[in-house]
Scaffold this active site. Structure first.
Site, PDB file in Angstrom:
ATOM      1  N   LEU A  18      -2.384   3.000  29.335  1.00 47.06           N
ATOM      2  CA  LEU A  18      -1.383   3.943  28.826  1.00 47.06           C
ATOM      3  C   LEU A  18      -1.443   4.047  27.309  1.00 47.06           C
ATOM      4  O   LEU A  18      -1.166   5.094  26.744  1.00 47.06           O
ATOM      5  CB  LEU A  18       0.028   3.508  29.240  1.00 47.06           C
ATOM      6  CG  LEU A  18       0.361   3.588  30.733  1.00 47.06           C
ATOM      7  CD1 LEU A  18       1.754   3.025  30.989  1.00 47.06           C
ATOM      8  CD2 LEU A  18       0.267   5.019  31.226  1.00 47.06           C
ATOM      9  N   VAL A  26      -1.178  -1.537  26.786  1.00 42.45           N
ATOM     10  CA  VAL A  26      -0.166  -1.251  27.795  1.00 42.45           C
ATOM     11  C   VAL A  26      -0.843  -0.525  28.944  1.00 42.45           C
ATOM     12  O   VAL A  26      -1.526   0.481  28.742  1.00 42.45           O
ATOM     13  CB  VAL A  26       0.970  -0.370  27.222  1.00 42.45           C
ATOM     14  CG1 VAL A  26       2.062  -0.176  28.257  1.00 42.45           C
ATOM     15  CG2 VAL A  26       1.542  -0.990  25.960  1.00 42.45           C
ATOM     16  N   ASP A 133      13.374  -3.417  15.108  1.00 43.37           N
ATOM     17  CA  ASP A 133      12.313  -2.400  15.112  1.00 43.37           C
ATOM     18  C   ASP A 133      12.800  -1.139  15.829  1.00 43.37           C
ATOM     19  O   ASP A 133      12.108  -0.591  16.683  1.00 43.37           O
ATOM     20  CB  ASP A 133      11.058  -2.945  15.786  1.00 43.37           C
ATOM     21  CG  ASP A 133       9.802  -2.182  15.357  1.00 43.37           C
ATOM     22  OD1 ASP A 133       9.848  -1.481  14.331  1.00 43.37           O
ATOM     23  OD2 ASP A 133       8.777  -2.269  16.053  1.00 43.37           O
TER      24      ASP A 133
END
Length: 858
Positions: A18, A26, A133
């Site tokens: 991905l 990922v 984040d």
């Protein structure tokens, strides 16, 4: 990094990559026994036993997080000392991908995003965790379109074995709070980052821009420009709320992120009761907001409220993503109903913010500062994929309509009908300070230099400027091409752009509403019959088929007098659109066959294999999760193993109620297909043999349109004149959420992008609907062309393209919301346009009933 697709990690089979981030990869994966789809985040580095134990301890903490707007952690572990996390698969990407750079998001949508993310952050803060984040890249969209905050906890583990670099810092520093830069993150730091997101969503730009070190300086000492300079009609109360969250001193922000969200909710109302409307100081550096003092944190309250934590529980702050790309963008959320303050709470105003400290400590970026003793922080970096890669399988755009008999005649005759910071000044800190001073001096000197030289520009300087401009344009084009190719390498490309048939190319960056008027015909190629196929662009090749029985391949870099690299003649017409994935080009044909070609072939290409069905194939292939799906007029849906290279046979087939012209859409583990037997079918995409429908729904007309799946909704048109919308989460006995009747049948396939659903109709109109609507939906707008709209719309970089059988290709602004939407650009061919347009790398391709393939560019 080597692609691990097909490998096994623990009890999970990796289906496809991905995305890639700073610290790992990922993958979309499937549980071997439960057959559920998940996302696996793998730290691509071997760690020591001590670090691995830290990782497992952090993961156990994250495993306990349970909130509707936090991505659930489903499992965790390590494979050969490489840590991995298993999280819920969010099929609709990130808010960064949903909202393009420069795009302004409606206030109600921004408010919704803020409410959802704030509720997740408040929950984390209540658990004594700081995210550190917060940014649109870490906000995912689930199948229902709800926002899920991701990336709790991985960077801390990664940083234990790796030091920071400037490049790793750049992606996050655009949202980082001043105190976090100084190595002292706290809950208010997350509020500041969410404030940056809200600012960017509202006006399309972030308050601070520039290189990483310049950004750090601006966060610390430069007041943000007032939002109303970008959006004059923005309510003043909303502006004050956002700027209040961006106060330099964390103690001058709202008392909590929930207080920020509540203020945002109330300020967005027509008459916010809590806002006193008192004068605001003209000084941007020292504003006088009217928030009651009770909303503010007292100087020591934040530290006093948090229990002390042993040093060993602390982690390093995460400033780890690569520099923000042009694809970076905002997100959406569901509103929270916060109560209004009573009149007694509204009255007082506060003094101007105290001046910023005269001395600022900037830590050495190569030595991460520790988290403050008073508050532990878990920091993310890996959980979200790289910005340049989609985190979800895109919704698939509808397959090309396949005209037969009188329909084919209409194409030619219109009249017939998508490690710690040191205290004090280190050598590294002094270098940073020196760099900032140089930036300030350069800024001060630049105007004088311009004035001195403005009347002495030589011809050589002018030529140099032109060359420099051309170099920038070339670099931008190269970057756009790389982004597109990376996407295609990961996802493949097919009718509707992606397996979910969204008809949305979300990586196009060149043609935009601003330069659209400069589009011109670069080249055309005449074939011996009409073109209803949608072109597919992959690996530098443009593939398209025609009713003359040929599949053509053109060099995508060609800009004039282009001729095919090769063509292959099948046994009959070709109305199917090509699909390219895993190094194979697939195409159906009216000669009853599905063909597969080697995508690396450049001349005299022959099929690797073909399979004969019982009738013509008008459907376009769809490739997803290692399976090739295609329908046939023999009333069957077929599924083939995409890894097969010779003598391929179906894994399974299913006999439907009628012939299939529709192209299958695959999203969220479901395969959808419409038939001329007046049914929409849904199958389990994990099925590999003897597959039966999960459910089907009978319409009152045949289905030529292809399904599109986005934001948890399945859209499809029908010959009963209706556009239907179904809940994509439904697994049995499914009924439409809503349907809308146009004046005539719908053979166009819907396109879904940026919260809007577009579809054409045989009543000569293009329609636009709100994708957030769930019942009794009416069009936002429609536009009447000169003939039927059977072409499927395509959306790219803020532009909606569609063809009409009046012979025109139209382009509309995707930001158009009212009843007066008109084309920004159109081009008249000499034949009806049934083909769906394709946009790739700044080139717009479309086939016409006048037998020409057109390529438009700037």
């Amino acid at each position: 990094m080597a692609d691990r697709t097909g490998q096994r990690i623990d009890d999970y089979q990796l289906l496809r990559l991905l995305g890639q981030g700073t610290f790992g990869e990922v993958y979309l994966a499937q549980h071997l026994y439960k057959h559920t789809l998940v996302a696996i985040k793998i730290l691509t580095m071997q760690v020591s036993d001590e670090v691995l134990e830290d990782f497992l301890r952090e993961a156990r903490t994250l495993f306990l997080l349970n909130h509707p707007h936090i991505v659930p952690l489903l499992d965790f572990g390590s494979e050969k000392k490489e840590p991995f996390l298993v999280i819920q698969y969010a099929p609709n990407g990130t808010l960064r991908q949903r909202h393009r750079t420069g795009e302004r998001v409606p206030l109600d949508m921004v408010n919704s995003y803020v409410q959802q993310v704030a509720s997740a952050l408040q929950y984390a803060h209540d658990q004594r965790l700081i995210h550190c984040d917060v940014k649109p890249q870490n906000m995912l969209l689930n199948q229902d379109g709800q926002v899920l905050l991701s990336d709790f906890g991985v960077a801390a583990i990664a940083h234990s074995d790796r030091s920071f670099t400037t490049q790793q810092m750049a992606g996050t520093v655009a949202y980082v709070a001043p105190e976090q830069i100084q190595g002292k993150p706290r809950p208010a730091s997350d509020q500041y980052a969410l404030g940056i997101c809200a600012y960017e969503w509202l006006c399309g730009v972030r308050p601070f821009t520039g290189p990483a070190w310049e950004l750090m300086s601006q966060h610390i000492s430069t007041p943000p420009a007032r939002l109303r300079t970008h959006i004059p009609d923005l309510p003043e109360a909303v502006e004050e709320v956002v700027l209040h969250a961006l106060a330099k001193d964390p103690q001058e922000r709202f008392a909590s992120v929930t207080a920020f969200a509540t203020a945002m909710q109330q300020a967005s109302q027509p008459a916010p009761l809590y806002f006193t409307g008192k004068d605001i100081s003209k000084s941007q550096e020292h504003r006088t907001p009217s928030w009651p003092r009770s909303e503010l944190v007292s100087p020591a309250s934040e530290e006093e409220s948090a229990p002390s934590v042993p040093k060993e529980a602390h982690s390093s702050p995460s400033l780890s993503e690569p520099a923000a790309s042009a694809l970076d963008a905002p997100t959406v959320a569901a509103p929270d109903t916060g109560g209004r303050r009573s009149g007694s709470q509204q009255a007082s105003s506060v003094d101007a913010f105290p001046a910023q400290p005269s001395k600022i400590v900037i830590p050495n970026p190569l030595t991460p500062a520790p988290f403050p003793e008073e508050y532990p922080a878990i920091q993310p970096a890996l959980l979200a994929p790289s910005d340049s890669m989609p985190t979800t399988e895109p919704s698939q755009p509808p397959p090309l309509l396949n005209p037969r008999g009188a329909d084919a005649e209409r194409l030619t005759n219109p009249s017939v009908g998508a490690a710690r910071a040191r205290h004090g000044w280190s050598k590294g800190q002094l270098l940073v300070l020196g760099a900032i001073i140089l930036i300030v001096l350069a800024s001060a000197l630049t105007p004088a230099l311009i004035i001195h030289n403005q009347n002495n520009v030589s011809l050589m300087e002018t030529e140099t400027a032109i060359v420099h401009s051309q170099a920038i344009q070339t670099a931008q084009a190269d970057a756009a091409t790389a982004a597109y190719q990376n996407w295609v390498n990961t996802n493949g490309v097919m009718f509707g752009f992606d397996p979910a048939h969204t008809h949305w190319n979300n990586v196009e960056q060149i043609i935009s509403p601003d330069n659209l008027s400069h589009l011109r015909v670069l080249w055309t190629y005449g074939m011996s019959n009409v073109i209803s196929s949608a072109p597919a662009v992959a690996n530098g090749i443009v593939y398209v088929s025609a009713h003359d029985g040929n599949l053509y391949a053109f060099d995508a870099s060609c800009r004039a007098a282009c001729q095919p690299l090769w063509s292959y003649k099948v046994g009959s017409d070709v109305t199917s659109s090509p699909a390219v994935a895993n190094g194979i080009v697939y195409i159906g044909s009216d000669d009853h066959k599905l063909y597969a070609f080697d995508a690396s072939c450049r001349a005299a290409c022959q099929p690797l294999w073909s399979y004969t069905t019982g009738a013509p194939i008008y459907s376009s292939p769809t490739v997803a999760n290692g399976i090739v799906y295609i329908g046939s007029d023999d009333h069957k849906l077929y599924a083939f193993d995409a890894s097969c290279r010779v003598a391929c046979q179906p894994l399974w087939s299913y006999k439907t109620s009628g012939g299939i012209d529709s192209s299958p859409a695959v999203a969220n583990g479901i395969v959808y297909i419409g038939t001329f037997g007046e049914k929409l079918y849904a199958f389990d995409a994990s099925c590999r043999s003897s597959c039966q429908p999960l459910w089907s729904y009978k319409t009152d007309g045949g289905i030529d349109s292809s399904p599109a799946v986005a934001s948890g909704i399945v859209y499809i048109g029908s010959d009963d004149d209706r556009l239907y919308a179904f809940d994509a989460g439904c697994r049995s006995s499914c009924q439409p959420l809503w349907s809308y009747a146009t004046g005539k049948r719908i053979r166009s396939s819907p396109a879904v992008a940026n919260g809007i659903v577009y579809v054409g109709s045989d009543d000569d109109r293009l329609y636009a609907f709100d994708a957030g609507c769930r019942s009794a939906c009416q069009p936002l707008w429609s536009y009447a062309t000169g003939n039927t709209v059977d072409s499927s719309p395509t959306v790219a970089n803020g532009v909606v393209y569609v063809g009409s059988n009046d012979g025109k290709l139209y382009a509309f602004s995707a930001n158009c919301q009212g009843s007066s939407c008109r084309p920004l650009w159109s081009y008249k061919t000499n034949g009806g346009i049934f083909s769906s347009p394709t946009v790739a790398n700044g080139i717009l391709y479309v086939g016409s009933g006048n037998r020409n393939l057109y390529a438009f560019g700037l």
